[in-house]
Design a protein around this motif. Structure first.
Motif, PDB file in Angstrom:
ATOM      1  N   THR A 124      -2.012 -38.735  76.330  1.00 14.19           N
ATOM      2  CA  THR A 124      -1.795 -40.175  76.500  1.00 14.19           C
ATOM      3  C   THR A 124      -0.306 -40.478  76.653  1.00 14.19           C
TER       4      THR A 124
ATOM      5  N   LYS B 256      -1.311 -48.344  77.291  1.00 14.23           N
ATOM      6  CA  LYS B 256      -1.579 -46.948  76.956  1.00 14.23           C
ATOM      7  C   LYS B 256      -2.431 -46.358  78.077  1.00 14.23           C
TER       8      LYS B 256
ATOM      9  N   THR C 240      -3.999 -42.563  80.019  1.00 16.11           N
ATOM     10  CA  THR C 240      -4.186 -41.121  79.945  1.00 16.11           C
ATOM     11  C   THR C 240      -3.430 -40.519  81.122  1.00 16.11           C
TER      12      THR C 240
ATOM     13  N   GLN D 160      -9.321 -44.727  78.343  1.00 17.29           N
ATOM     14  CA  GLN D 160      -9.054 -43.842  77.210  1.00 17.29           C
ATOM     15  C   GLN D 160     -10.259 -42.922  77.019  1.00 17.29           C
TER      16      GLN D 160
END
Length: 184
Positions: A83, A101, A103, A121
């Protein structure tokens, strides 16, 4: 001894036995991980960047083109999906990346790598068939970065931030290969 204490001791014994059996038959929770977890951070003024990833070792294996096949999506490390998190807008090779956030996925090739920032995610990097869990419908940025051949071997996969020239790069190195992704 009263019955309450006896029940507590029996319950604790069952929990201890369960942990022991789990560590023996499923995963040795007391042994060091083969690909240890790591987090790298970069802070400058108000900008905060963080990468969480797992760091596999080379262990005398052929890495790129073998263990990590060319022209296929790689989870960029081992175990859990890698991440990347930013608290401010970034520009990556001229493309905007909003705060959030993501990946981080890569497609290693002989002379370039494709670097992918994906908004979904994932709990793990690969499925039961060892195929990346990456879903291209959630790609936010896809960009190409040239490969730099190294004179020395990097034994353990390493992600870092490099700001040594007042230009910020997200670097990834393993075996005899390094890439440097420019961040603004």
């Amino acid at each position: 001894m009263n019955t309450f204490l006896k029940r507590i001791l029996i319950l604790l014994s069952i929990v201890a036995l369960g942990l022991f059996l789990y560590s023996v038959f499923v995963e040795n929770i007391f042994a060091p991980r083969l690909s240890p977890k790591d987090t790298v951070e970069f802070k400058l003024n108000d900008l905060e960047l963080e990468v969480f990833y797992n760091r596999p070792f080379k262990k005398n294996r052929e890495i790129f083109g073998a263990l990590v096949p060319y022209n296929q999506v790689w989870r960029t490390g081992a175990n859990e999906a890698t991440t990347f998190e930013t608290n401010e807008n970034l520009e990556i090779n001229g493309m905007p990346l909003p705060p959030g956030k993501y990946t981080l996925w890569t497609v290693p090739k002989d002379s370039t790598w494709t670097v992918i920032f994906n908004s979904k995610q994932y709990k793990w990097g690969v499925n039961a068939e060892m195929q990346p869990m990456w879903d291209p419908n959630y790609d936010v940025i896809t960009t190409e970065v040239p490969v730099q051949k190294l004179d020395n071997t990097v034994e353990q996969f390493t992600i870092a931030f490099d700001n040594s020239t007042d230009n910020l790069f997200l670097t990834m190195a393993w075996d005899d290969v390094k890439i440097a992704l420019p961040l603004k």
